[in-house]
Every structure is written in C-alpha cells, then in structure tokens.
Design an enzyme around this catalytic site. Structure first.
Site, mmCIF file in Angstrom:
data_model
loop_
_atom_site.group_PDB
_atom_site.id
_atom_site.type_symbol
_atom_site.label_atom_id
_atom_site.label_comp_id
_atom_site.label_asym_id
_atom_site.label_seq_id
_atom_site.Cartn_x
_atom_site.Cartn_y
_atom_site.Cartn_z
ATOM 1 N N GLY A 155 30.756 38.957 47.686
ATOM 2 C CA GLY A 155 32.106 38.932 47.138
ATOM 3 C C GLY A 155 33.077 39.537 48.126
ATOM 4 O O GLY A 155 32.676 39.980 49.208
ATOM 5 N N PRO A 156 34.344 39.576 47.767
ATOM 6 C CA PRO A 156 35.357 40.156 48.664
ATOM 7 C C PRO A 156 35.268 41.677 48.641
ATOM 8 O O PRO A 156 34.518 42.264 47.854
ATOM 9 C CB PRO A 156 36.675 39.681 48.049
ATOM 10 N N CYS A 212 43.269 40.791 42.048
ATOM 11 C CA CYS A 212 44.289 40.616 43.076
ATOM 12 C C CYS A 212 45.223 41.822 43.069
ATOM 13 O O CYS A 212 45.757 42.198 42.021
ATOM 14 C CB CYS A 212 45.080 39.327 42.838
ATOM 15 N N LYS A 236 30.459 45.446 45.057
ATOM 16 C CA LYS A 236 29.160 45.048 45.594
ATOM 17 C C LYS A 236 28.242 46.252 45.792
ATOM 18 O O LYS A 236 27.080 46.225 45.385
ATOM 19 C CB LYS A 236 29.327 44.299 46.927
ATOM 20 N N ALA A 282 35.115 44.477 45.279
ATOM 21 C CA ALA A 282 34.591 43.746 44.121
ATOM 22 C C ALA A 282 33.481 44.520 43.416
ATOM 23 O O ALA A 282 33.022 44.090 42.364
ATOM 24 C CB ALA A 282 34.075 42.375 44.552
ATOM 25 N N ASP A 317 23.036 47.605 52.412
ATOM 26 C CA ASP A 317 24.483 47.522 52.189
ATOM 27 C C ASP A 317 25.171 47.058 53.467
ATOM 28 O O ASP A 317 24.678 47.272 54.569
ATOM 29 C CB ASP A 317 25.032 48.885 51.761
ATOM 30 N N GLU A 318 26.330 46.440 53.304
ATOM 31 C CA GLU A 318 27.100 45.896 54.431
ATOM 32 C C GLU A 318 26.210 44.977 55.267
ATOM 33 O O GLU A 318 26.171 45.031 56.495
ATOM 34 C CB GLU A 318 27.688 47.023 55.286
ATOM 35 N N ALA A 319 25.489 44.108 54.585
ATOM 36 C CA ALA A 319 24.488 43.242 55.204
ATOM 37 C C ALA A 319 25.067 42.309 56.260
ATOM 38 O O ALA A 319 24.346 41.864 57.159
ATOM 39 C CB ALA A 319 23.766 42.435 54.125
#
Length: 193
Positions: A21-22, A155, A27, A25, A98-100
């Site tokens: 996801g952005p 947003c 994650k 979000a 994380d931060e894959a």
C-alpha cells in the site's frame, strides 16, 4: 497413488504473506500485529528491516505512531541466516520483513525460506514509488504469495481513500527515505492534479 518420499512428506511447508500500500496505510502496523499474533501462539519469530531505514530507530521496526519491535537491520536478506546463526535460524517459525522494497534479493530469500526452509514469511512494503511505478522487488513476490493484502490510507487533502504516495519535495531519486515531511497519501484525483 504412492505416498510422497519421506523427505518430502516430513518437510514443513512455508508460507509467504504480502502487505502493500502507500505510505501511512498501516503496513508496518499490520506486519507487527501479525508477528505478535504468531509469537503469542508460541511460534519463534524474527523481524528484519533494511539498514537504509533509520528514521526512528536502527535496531527496531517502528510504526509512524511509535510502536516498536526489535529487528535485524540488514543491507540484504542473504546475510540474515549467517547473522542470526544457522542453528537459531533452524528454530525460527516466522520471519517478518519491513520496508521490503529495499531488498534486491527479496524473491530469492522468500523462495528459499518458504519453499525449502518451511518458514512463514510476512512482508510489508511499498508496491509503487511516488511516480506510481513498481518499487523494488515487492511485486515480484506476488506470484509466490499465499496472500496479498493491499491497504489504503486517507487522502491528506480531502479524506477520501488514498492509494498513492505523493512526494512533497522536488527530489527525483527513487529512494528517498522520509516521513510526513517528504510524503503524503493521496487519492487518485489529488495525485493527478
């Protein structure tokens, strides 16, 4: 039909779960929730993050709201087994990443760890960069994933569902690590305008 050979029948089956996801979000929050649930079930877990991401801590995965989980900060995934220790690695059940998007060897690592070593791999990362292009090798994992979860944010400009990350600064390199000072989640309308 003959039963499978003993070495195949006795092998543990691994899994690969992907959370994308952005930015903003949730994650990392979803990743930590899953890893904590696995640990609470008695499974042995370890967490890895890219050594490039030192925004909040060097030795912990940290959510934007400050939740922490100890981790191995590494430049690549291939070094994890050696750094963790081969015997300790054998005892692991679950590996969180994380931060894959920052790991170039993500696909190879997941194939080895899940297919051959029987590990449950849970990865969280960006699926796209600020230009809405594939970012790193996260999308390469989709064909081998057991599950894929795409999260959204809100947003920052209108409150609608945000699926993109907008860069607020004029830097153009693909990898620019930052937080809300550099990025914001936006809906499609605000991304294109």
């Amino acid at each position: 039909m003959a039963p499978p050979p003993a070495d195949v029948a006795d092998a543990r089956t691994g899994e690969v779960h992907v959370i994308v996801g952005p930015m903003f979000a949730g994650k990392t929050t979803a990743l930590l929730r899953r890893v904590n649930t696995e640990a609470g079930s008695g499974r042995k877990v370890a967490m890895i993050k890219s050594s490039k991401d030192n925004r909040y801590a060097t030795d912990a995965v940290v959510t934007h709201d400050g939740t922490k989980f100890p981790c191995w900060a590494l430049p690549d995934l291939a070094s994890f087994k050696l750094n963790y220790g081969p015997q300790a690695y054998q005892q692991l059940d679950v590996i969180g990443i994380d931060e894959a998007q920052f790991f170039g060897d993500l696909y190879e690592f997941c194939c080895q760890a899940a297919d051959l070593d029987g590990k449950i791999i849970v990865i969280a990362g960006l699926d796209g960069d600020y230009l809405r292009r594939s970012f790193g090798s996260v999308l390469d994992i989709i064909p081998i994933a057991d599950t894929v979860t795409k999260l959204t944010s809100r947003c920052e400009l209108c409150g609608k569902r945000a699926i993109f990350t907008l860069r607020k600064v004029d830097e153009t390199q693909t990898e620019l690590i930052g937080g809300s000072d550099v990025y914001m989640p936006v809906c499609r309308q605000h991304y294109i305008s």
